[in-house]
Scaffold this active site. Structure first.
Site, short mmCIF file in Angstrom:
data_model
loop_
_atom_site.label_atom_id
_atom_site.label_comp_id
_atom_site.label_asym_id
_atom_site.label_seq_id
_atom_site.Cartn_x
_atom_site.Cartn_y
_atom_site.Cartn_z
CD GLU A 26 -12.24 16.28 4.72
OE1 GLU A 26 -12.98 16.97 4.68
OE2 GLU A 26 -12.10 15.14 4.22
CE LYS A 87 -17.61 20.60 -0.71
NZ LYS A 87 -18.40 19.94 -1.88
CG ASP A 140 -18.56 18.42 -10.40
OD1 ASP A 140 -17.39 19.06 -9.83
OD2 ASP A 140 -19.33 18.34 -9.98
CB SER A 142 -12.73 17.54 -6.47
OG SER A 142 -12.26 18.04 -5.37
CG ASP A 144 -10.49 17.88 -2.91
OD1 ASP A 144 -10.67 18.69 -2.49
OD2 ASP A 144 -11.21 16.79 -2.18
CE LYS A 161 -18.37 7.69 0.04
NZ LYS A 161 -17.90 8.80 0.93
N1 PSU Z 1 -15.52 12.09 -0.23
C1 PSU Z 1 -15.95 11.50 0.84
N2 PSU Z 1 -16.30 12.14 1.97
C2 PSU Z 1 -16.21 13.49 2.00
C3 PSU Z 1 -15.59 14.15 1.01
C4 PSU Z 1 -15.22 13.51 -0.37
O1 PSU Z 1 -16.12 10.41 0.63
O2 PSU Z 1 -16.53 13.94 3.24
C5 PSU Z 1 -15.57 15.73 0.87
C6 PSU Z 1 -13.98 15.90 1.12
O3 PSU Z 1 -13.93 17.25 2.03
C7 PSU Z 1 -13.61 16.50 -0.13
C8 PSU Z 1 -14.69 17.31 -0.86
O4 PSU Z 1 -12.57 17.27 -0.27
O5 PSU Z 1 -15.97 16.28 -0.21
C9 PSU Z 1 -14.76 17.30 -2.19
O6 PSU Z 1 -15.87 18.07 -2.58
P1 PSU Z 1 -16.01 18.64 -4.02
O7 PSU Z 1 -16.30 17.18 -4.87
O8 PSU Z 1 -17.09 19.61 -4.14
O9 PSU Z 1 -14.77 19.35 -4.48
MN MN Z 2 -17.59 19.92 -7.76
#
Ligand code: PSU
Ligand code: MN
Length: 309
Positions: A26, A87, A140, A142, A144, A161
């Site tokens: 990624e 992003k 919220d 993700s 993902d 995390k």
């Molecule tokens: N968690 C980490 N490091 C990162 C990310 C998540 O420890 O760099 C990044 C990854 O690219 C993940 C994204 O897909 O943050 C998730 O963002 P969001 O929570 O806005 O979906």
């Molecule tokens: Mn989010």
């Protein structure tokens, strides 16, 4: 594959046509996850690690609106310092392409392009998940997670995390049919720490076992993704208690600053890095490389099996 997207590098095209193993990487971790210059150094090391493991690396990003699978070193270097880089998750592809933006692809965004290209294995550090908190923060979640439910790519990570709600993240994945496989562990790893106290239903002790597991799922036409969770190497793990103080503070600061939407995760990651000095960064880099190594092995094993699709 949608025409005219994406653009494959020559190396990736050759590996695909020769049926050599490939590992997607990624780029949000480069653009929004790690500070310069560690981000560029890390991006190069991940590619080298995948190559050393006998697979072809395919770092995925959007460059001036072009979806790229496999980047040159100059493109990596550009991305690591690109001004105004966005992003890119599922919702952002249209904007990034139409407006010819530079974008770092998240886990979700990378899974999408990996699938377009026919790459089944992807290495990252940590996935996004269900955020902690009350009120709107509960919503919220993700992008993902829904991507893992719909896109058949195995994502090798060190868990998620502890800035996230880890039990809620696992519940979400269970509801939506995403297998979460412990690599040599029965527990969901917590990124900086090897354990979380949360038990997993599936375990693989070798790359071959992990490959068999995802192949079985895909053979059954269960075309979801899977998470292969590799605990951070012992020598680089940090005690959960040490991280928790920083997490609590970072979450309070984010709430006070009114940070919302896709800015939340980068904000928390940056504050965590600052609050824990270099400790969290060292663990972060170590686990990323370790995951790239395991992903190359899994890609090699998966290549020996005959996938139906
Ligand atoms: N968690 C980490 N490091 C990162 C990310 C998540 O420890 O760099 C990044 C990854 O690219 C993940 C994204 O897909 O943050 C998730 O963002 P969001 O929570 O806005 O979906
Ligand atoms: Mn989010």
């Amino acid at each position: 594959m949608p025409y005219p997207l994406p653009t494959l590098s020559a190396e990736v095209r050759d590996a695909l046509s020769a049926r050599r193993p490939l590992v997607a990487l990624e780029s949000t971790v480069i653009t929004h996850g790690l500070p310069w210059p560690q981000n560029l150094e890390l991006a190069r090391q991940l590619e080298a690690t995948v190559r050393a493991g006998g697979a072809c690396p395919a770092t995925i990003a959007v460059l001036q609106g072009e979806v790229k699978v496999g980047l040159s070193d100059a493109e990596l270097a550009h991305l690591a310092q690109a001004p105004g880089v966005i992003k890119v998750s599922r919702r952002d592809y249209g904007v990034a392409v139409a407006q010819k933006r530079d974008g770092g692809t998240t886990v979700a965004g990378t899974m999408i392009a990996a699938q377009w290209a026919g790459i089944r294995v992807f290495a990252t550090g940590g996935i996004g998940g269900v955020h902690r908190g009350l009120g709107e923060a509960r919503l919220d979640i993700s992008a993902d997670l829904p991507e893992l439910a719909r896109t058949p790519v195995v994502v090798v990570c060190a868990g998620a995390k502890a800035i996230l709600d880890l039990p809620a993240t696992l519940e979400w994945l269970e509801t939506h049919g995403v297998p979460v496989i412990g690599y040599g562990t029965d527990e969901f790893p917590a990124f900086y720490s090897r354990t979380s106290g949360l038990r997993l239903a599936a375990r693989a002790d070798t790359a071959a076992e992990a490959a068999l597991l995802v192949k079985a799922m895909w053979d059954l036409d269960l075309n979801s993704g899977a998470l292969l969770c590799v605990p951070v190497p012992e020598a680089d793990a940090r005690p959960a208690a040490e991280m928790n103080t920083a997490i609590e503070q970072a979450l309070r600061e984010a709430a006070a600053a009114g940070v919302r939407g896709s800015a939340v995760t980068p904000y928390l990651l940056a504050r965590m890095a600052a609050l824990t000095e270099g400790h969290s960064l060292a663990a972060n880099l170590a686990l990323l490389k370790n995951n790239a190594r395991v992903a190359a092995e899994v890609a090699g094993e998966l290549g020996k099996l005959h996938l139906k699709t």
